[in-house]
Design an enzyme around this catalytic site. Structure first.
Site, PDB file in Angstrom:
ATOM      1  CB  VAL A  16      -0.939  -0.022   1.233  1.00 24.98           C
ATOM      2  CG1 VAL A  16      -1.636   1.318   1.419  1.00 24.98           C
ATOM      3  CG2 VAL A  16      -1.956  -1.133   1.097  1.00 24.98           C
ATOM      4  CG  PHE A 151     -11.352   1.112  -0.769  1.00 27.85           C
ATOM      5  CD1 PHE A 151     -12.119   0.271   0.028  1.00 27.85           C
ATOM      6  CD2 PHE A 151     -11.294   2.456  -0.443  1.00 27.85           C
ATOM      7  CE1 PHE A 151     -12.827   0.761   1.116  1.00 27.85           C
ATOM      8  CE2 PHE A 151     -12.001   2.957   0.650  1.00 27.85           C
ATOM      9  CZ  PHE A 151     -12.765   2.104   1.430  1.00 27.85           C
ATOM     10  CG  ASN A 208     -11.520  -5.735   1.884  1.00 22.65           C
ATOM     11  OD1 ASN A 208     -11.725  -5.399   0.726  1.00 22.65           O
ATOM     12  ND2 ASN A 208     -10.348  -5.578   2.459  1.00 22.65           N
ATOM     13  CG  LEU A 250     -21.825 -11.946  -8.914  1.00 16.55           C
ATOM     14  CD1 LEU A 250     -23.086 -11.634  -9.716  1.00 16.55           C
ATOM     15  CD2 LEU A 250     -22.205 -12.694  -7.627  1.00 16.55           C
ATOM     16  CB  CYS A 260      -7.219  -7.512   1.676  1.00 13.83           C
ATOM     17  SG  CYS A 260      -5.866  -6.348   1.557  1.00 13.83           S
ATOM     18  CE  LYS A 263      -4.422  -7.631   6.861  1.00 16.02           C
ATOM     19  NZ  LYS A 263      -4.658  -6.308   7.393  1.00 16.02           N
TER      20      LYS A 263
END
Ligand code: UDX
Length: 430
Positions: A16, A151, A208, A250, A260, A263
């Site tokens: 990040v 994000f 998330n 989907l 991510c 976690k």
């Protein structure tokens, strides 16, 4: 010439942090990056990029004059008032987020009303309030605090930085810092969600968790499709066209991975539990995902019978294409399960093999797809790297000993695989 852009600090040069640094450098901000790992800083100073992310090395190289790397927090504090915190918050043994690195940054900050901590690391809801309290106890109550969750998706992180669906900025509404963070993002023209700190923290976790729920949901639909003769690709198309649902996330497969989702879903479940609420739905999302990673094993057993001594080629190891990240990758569970059944696993990943070997030192990694497939009784598509989608299936059929191809991502050309005389099976598509 426009107004000079505000310099920023970025504390923590992981995934990040580096993408944030690259993105702001590209926008014209001077960026002062800090990391306690001196080797990493030395490598970055030499122009080496420690992670694989498409375009990142080029952007960092293209804006070197605006990027400064140091192992001293003081260097960022001296040059920037907004300090983005992007240090790791890995899960502890209890599944909670380990906030020690975040707290260490807060502890190291000077008492200053000119500076703000801008939290990019994903932290449990309530962390901002705890940090503000901690700072106040240490006589550093004037230091501003902003929650600005990230994000970005690995593999398309720079594109996500440049065109975010939204920018979330949470603060207590009394300091200068929230406006300053909004001004930083202004050139991107994104929708900004201005809110309080706790809500900003929860937005990240909820986003998330919702995406992971969507994946586990479609994976269960896929499993029911297998029992009923429906095709999950058709079902997802039909369902996704409903504007209230949307077509994204989907895609049924062998479960979500990455650092991510695994976690944050657990962290949100535990956060709820620690607050006295049992978040039932997330328990199922996690369980469905764990079972989904193992479904390929029973598919293989159905085709091959006994798995002992069988050779299985895994095509891909990374948790998704365009990354070398192996954290939470379905391949870890799949390879371990197959080995436990007595199968011999030979894997190939164009980028993540090094990482994979670090996590599974005994894994047999081939230097090419062809060498992984040579003599295999079955092949499993684990990560939908473009090179696997372009495989010549006649050539594959000639080199394999068996004829089973399990498409764990529903990404292969089923007709081409079958035309080569191979047995094709996807996830929920018959
Ligand atoms: C995710 C979030 O998307 C991002 O907003 C957040 O900042 C970090 O976590 P990332 O982990 O990089 O990003 O990957 P993502 O593209 O979301 O995919 C996660 C996993 O879900 C991958 O293993 C992927 O293969 C899987 N997935 C995704 C599916 O199985 N089906 C889908 O439809 C979409």
């Amino acid at each position: 010439m426009g107004e000079p852009r505000e310099p920023i600090g970025v504390i923590g040069t992981g995934y990040v942090g580096l993408v944030t640094a690259a993105g702001f450098a590209e926008l014209g901000n001077d960026v002062y990056c800090v990391d306690i790992d001196e080797h990493k800083i030395a490598a970055l100073q030499r122009g080496e990029v420690p992670i694989y992310e498409p375009g990142l090395a080029e952007v960092l190289a293209g804006h070197r004059e605006r990027l400064h790397f140091s192992s001293r927090l003081d260097d960022a504090v001296a040059n920037a008032r907004l300090l983005f915190v992007s240090v790791g918050t890995p899960p502890t043994y209890s599944g909670d987020a380990d906030l020690s690195a975040v707290l260490a940054v807060a502890e190291s900050m000077p008492a200053s009303k000119e500076h703000a901590l801008v939290m990019k690391s994903t932290v449990p809801c309530g962390t901002g309030r705890s940090i503000s309290r901690l700072l106040a106890e240490q006589g550093k109550g004037d230091l501003a605090y902003v929650s600005c969750p990230e994000f970005l998706k690995e593999g398309s992180a720079l594109a996500d930085f440049r065109a975010p669906d939204r920018v979330v900025v949470g603060d207590d509404g009394t300091s200068w810092a929230g406006d300053a963070v909004c001004a930083l993002y202004e050139p991107l023209g994104a929708t900004v969600v201005r809110t309080d700190v706790a809500s900003a923290e929860m937005i990240k976790l909820a986003a998330n968790a919702f995406l992971a729920t969507k994946i586990s949901f479609i994976n269960e639909i896929a499993n029911v499709c297998e029992e009923t003769g429906a095709n999950v690709l058709e079902v997802a198309r039909g369902v996704g066209l409903d504007g209230r649902i949307g077509p994204k996330f989907l895609a049924a497969g062998i479960g979500y991975g990455g650092s991510c989702f695994t976690k944050d879903v657990s962290a949100l479940k535990l956060l709820a539990a620690n607050s006295g609420y049992h978040f039932q739905l997330l328990g199922s999302v996690i369980e469905v995902n764990e079972l989904q990673k193992r479904r390929v094993v029973s598919k293989l057993a159905r085709h091959l019978g006994e798995l002992t001594g069988r050779r299985v080629a895994l095509l891909g190891l990374a948790f998704k294409p365009n990354t070398d990240d192996m954290r939470g990758a379905s391949s870890l569970v799949l390879a371990a399960r197959l080995e436990a059944e007595g199968a011999h696993v030979r894997a190939y990943d164009p980028v993540a093999a090094h990482e994979a070997r670090r996590m599974m030192p005994d894994l047999d990694c081939a230097p090419s797809a062809a060498e992984a497939l040579e003599g295999a009784d079955a092949a499993v598509l684990v990560t939908e790297w473009p090179e696997f989608l372009a495989l010549d299936w006649n050539a594959v059929a000639a080199m394999m000993a068996g004829d089973v191809v399990i498409d764990g991502r529903n990404a292969l050309d089923a007709a081409a695989v079958r035309a080569a005389g191979l047995r094709y099976e996807g996830i929920g598509i018959g």
